[in-house]
Design an enzyme around this catalytic site. Structure first.
Site, PDB file in Angstrom:
ATOM      1  N   THR A 181     -35.313  13.851  18.220  1.00  0.00           N
ATOM      2  CA  THR A 181     -36.239  14.877  18.710  1.00  0.00           C
ATOM      3  C   THR A 181     -35.500  16.084  19.263  1.00  0.00           C
ATOM      4  O   THR A 181     -35.978  17.205  19.185  1.00  0.00           O
ATOM      5  CB  THR A 181     -37.138  14.270  19.815  1.00  0.00           C
ATOM      6  OG1 THR A 181     -37.875  13.216  19.225  1.00  0.00           O
ATOM      7  CG2 THR A 181     -38.096  15.273  20.385  1.00  0.00           C
TER       8      THR A 181
ATOM      9  N   GLU B  38     -30.384 -28.066  28.952  1.00  0.00           N
ATOM     10  CA  GLU B  38     -30.905 -28.696  27.739  1.00  0.00           C
ATOM     11  C   GLU B  38     -30.545 -27.855  26.498  1.00  0.00           C
ATOM     12  O   GLU B  38     -30.046 -28.382  25.507  1.00  0.00           O
ATOM     13  CB  GLU B  38     -32.435 -28.831  27.861  1.00  0.00           C
ATOM     14  CG  GLU B  38     -33.101 -29.487  26.654  1.00  0.00           C
ATOM     15  CD  GLU B  38     -34.354 -28.752  26.177  1.00  0.00           C
ATOM     16  OE1 GLU B  38     -35.057 -28.157  26.996  1.00  0.00           O
ATOM     17  OE2 GLU B  38     -34.601 -28.773  24.952  1.00  0.00           O
TER      18      GLU B  38
ATOM     19  N   LYS C 152     -35.201   2.539  27.144  1.00  0.00           N
ATOM     20  CA  LYS C 152     -36.377   3.409  26.990  1.00  0.00           C
ATOM     21  C   LYS C 152     -37.611   2.630  27.419  1.00  0.00           C
ATOM     22  O   LYS C 152     -37.839   1.521  26.932  1.00  0.00           O
ATOM     23  CB  LYS C 152     -36.494   3.881  25.543  1.00  0.00           C
ATOM     24  CG  LYS C 152     -37.557   4.931  25.337  1.00  0.00           C
ATOM     25  CD  LYS C 152     -37.578   5.488  23.919  1.00  0.00           C
ATOM     26  CE  LYS C 152     -38.603   6.617  23.833  1.00  0.00           C
ATOM     27  NZ  LYS C 152     -38.687   7.217  22.492  1.00  0.00           N
TER      28      LYS C 152
ATOM     29  N   SER D 274     -33.838   8.248  14.932  1.00  0.00           N
ATOM     30  CA  SER D 274     -32.932   7.136  15.248  1.00  0.00           C
ATOM     31  C   SER D 274     -33.483   5.776  14.832  1.00  0.00           C
ATOM     32  O   SER D 274     -32.763   4.781  14.835  1.00  0.00           O
ATOM     33  CB  SER D 274     -32.559   7.133  16.728  1.00  0.00           C
ATOM     34  OG  SER D 274     -33.666   6.843  17.521  1.00  0.00           O
TER      35      SER D 274
ATOM     36  N   THR E 172     -34.244   9.273  20.658  1.00  0.00           N
ATOM     37  CA  THR E 172     -34.336   8.420  21.839  1.00  0.00           C
ATOM     38  C   THR E 172     -34.750   6.983  21.516  1.00  0.00           C
ATOM     39  O   THR E 172     -34.507   6.078  22.310  1.00  0.00           O
ATOM     40  CB  THR E 172     -35.344   9.000  22.856  1.00  0.00           C
ATOM     41  OG1 THR E 172     -36.604   9.138  22.208  1.00  0.00           O
ATOM     42  CG2 THR E 172     -34.877  10.324  23.391  1.00  0.00           C
ATOM     43  N   ASP E 173     -35.383   6.778  20.350  1.00  0.00           N
ATOM     44  CA  ASP E 173     -35.950   5.448  20.071  1.00  0.00           C
ATOM     45  C   ASP E 173     -34.913   4.329  20.087  1.00  0.00           C
ATOM     46  O   ASP E 173     -35.162   3.249  20.609  1.00  0.00           O
ATOM     47  CB  ASP E 173     -36.678   5.452  18.714  1.00  0.00           C
ATOM     48  CG  ASP E 173     -37.960   6.266  18.773  1.00  0.00           C
ATOM     49  OD1 ASP E 173     -38.311   6.752  19.863  1.00  0.00           O
ATOM     50  OD2 ASP E 173     -38.613   6.407  17.723  1.00  0.00           O
TER      51      ASP E 173
ATOM     52  N   TYR F 102     -44.046  16.038  14.890  1.00  0.00           N
ATOM     53  CA  TYR F 102     -43.040  17.033  14.537  1.00  0.00           C
ATOM     54  C   TYR F 102     -42.009  16.332  13.670  1.00  0.00           C
ATOM     55  O   TYR F 102     -42.048  15.109  13.513  1.00  0.00           O
ATOM     56  CB  TYR F 102     -42.367  17.596  15.800  1.00  0.00           C
ATOM     57  CG  TYR F 102     -41.808  16.499  16.663  1.00  0.00           C
ATOM     58  CD1 TYR F 102     -42.575  15.890  17.648  1.00  0.00           C
ATOM     59  CD2 TYR F 102     -40.518  16.006  16.447  1.00  0.00           C
ATOM     60  CE1 TYR F 102     -42.092  14.843  18.408  1.00  0.00           C
ATOM     61  CE2 TYR F 102     -40.028  14.959  17.208  1.00  0.00           C
ATOM     62  CZ  TYR F 102     -40.810  14.381  18.179  1.00  0.00           C
ATOM     63  OH  TYR F 102     -40.330  13.339  18.915  1.00  0.00           O
TER      64      TYR F 102
END
Ligand code: GLU
Length: 374
Positions: free
Chosen positions: A60, A333, A213, A107, A140-141, A74
């Site tokens: 972005t 376990e 994020k 990303s 940013t993702d 966008y």
């Protein structure tokens, strides 16, 4: 009357032109001297400024749209690195800036191949005396995954800062320019040396180890919830937290000769999940699996069968948590069955560490040690 006024105007003009032409050589000399001093000053300043390289990957921060009010629809990765640099000329006052385009993608499309390309280039640049710090621009993702990967594979104490934005460059209140300016400030600073990969957005400085994020659209989306940020930028840089987990030069990972990372998949735990998810991952070529379990890495009896079968086939299985916060504690376990615990790494960062761990070893005990240390 009119004739007299015209005459006065013409005389006035002649006087002005005459005056200026009689002073021209002197003014030119003055102007030349001024330019020379300014150029010398700039040269001097440039010499003393740190050299920061911007490695651009898209997102972005490089996004654009026709509408100034469009903040969700966008095109990410629409603007090149030169345009990013030109948009914030103030950066040139704090560092000598140059840029390189590594990719120009959203990303969500970041791959292991591009991750390796970016990291190798960053290592190469940081090894040179001509580079004092690096800024990586990123969507940013999946920013936290790239940042954590860099945190584990960069072999330098020099600052490396990952930055993004939540609003495209064309939007009202675009956060990209100020985030980029701040990222350069941090990358050019002494304070950021030896701190591992840092993430800078929204006036905060976070460690790649802890930041995540947390919100789909708002500019304050990046949080280091359990640990807190390591600092803020309020014109100056204020650091108030230390990083205790191993990073950069202290890690065991050397990617210089690695061209392909092992496939690690993430399986999300939920009511009525089952063994078939593990079988499918194995069939698709996974060498490791991160299980995003509920709560403290809980795994249903049905899914556990798949996890144990995967381990018996030589795969590494790490339990993380879909809650994204807190520690996944070892279970006696499950440890007996060689199912590992992610410590406090969230599922996506656990995948990054497990890929790197598998480049070194298949031994579950050694892999668990990495999870405890990094
Ligand atoms: N999905 C895009 C990406 O991750 C845009 C999100 C962003 O950068 O904020 O690159």
């Amino acid at each position: 009357m009119i004739k007299k006024r015209m005459l006065m105007i013409v005389l006035g003009l002649l006087l002005i032109t005459g005056c200026s032409s009689s002073n021209e050589p002197a003014n030119e000399l003055k102007a030349e001297a001024k330019t020379e001093t300014a150029a010398a000053k700039t040269k001097q300043k440039q010499k003393s400024l740190p050299n920061v390289k911007i490695l651009a990957t898209g997102g972005t921060i490089a996004g654009a749209d026709k509408s100034k009010t469009s903040t969700t629809n966008y095109r990410a990765g629409a603007v090149g690195v030169d345009a990013l640099i030109e948009a914030v000329p103030e950066m040139q006052d704090i560092a000598n800036i140059s840029g390189e385009q590594i990719a120009n993608i959203g990303s969500q499309n970041m791959t292991n191949e591009t991750l390796l390309k970016l990291s190798k280039r960053a290592n190469e640049l940081l090894a040179s005396d001509d580079v004092d710090g690096i800024v990586v621009t990123h969507g940013t993702d999946t920013l936290e995954e790239t940042a954590y990967f860099l945190n584990l594979v960069i072999k330098s104490d020099k600052p490396i800062v990952v930055v993004g934005s939540m609003r495209p460059s064309t939007a009202i209140g675009a956060d990209g320019p100020s985030n980029l300016y701040n990222a350069v400030k941090v990358a050019a600073s002494k304070e950021a040396k030896g701190k591992g990969t840092l993430v800078v957005l929204n006036d905060r400085i976070a460690s790649a180890r802890y930041v995540t994020k947390t919100n789909t659209t708002t500019p304050d989306t990046f949080k280091s919830e359990e640990m807190g940020n390591i600092g803020v930028i309020a014109e100056d840089i204020y650091i108030f937290n230390e990083i205790t987990k191993k990073h950069t030069k202290e890690t065991d990972f050397d990617i210089s000769k690695i061209d392909k990372l092992p496939q690690v998949d993430i399986i999300y735990g939920y009511q009525s999940d089952g063994r078939y998810l593990f079988d499918a991952a194995q069939k698709a070529g996974a060498k490791g699996i991160v299980f995003a379990g509920s709560g403290n890495g809980s795994i249903s009896d049905a899914a556990k069968k798949g996890a144990i079968a995967a381990v018996e086939k030589g795969m590494a299985v790490v339990r993380s948590s879909r809650t994204k916060n807190g520690v996944v504690t070892p279970s006696q376990e499950l440890e007996k069955k060689k199912l590992l615990a992610s410590n406090s790494l969230n599922p996506e960062k656990s995948r990054i560490l497990l890929m790197l761990a598998l480049t070194k070893t298949n031994d579950p005990a050694k892999i668990q040690k990495y999870f405890n240390e990094y």
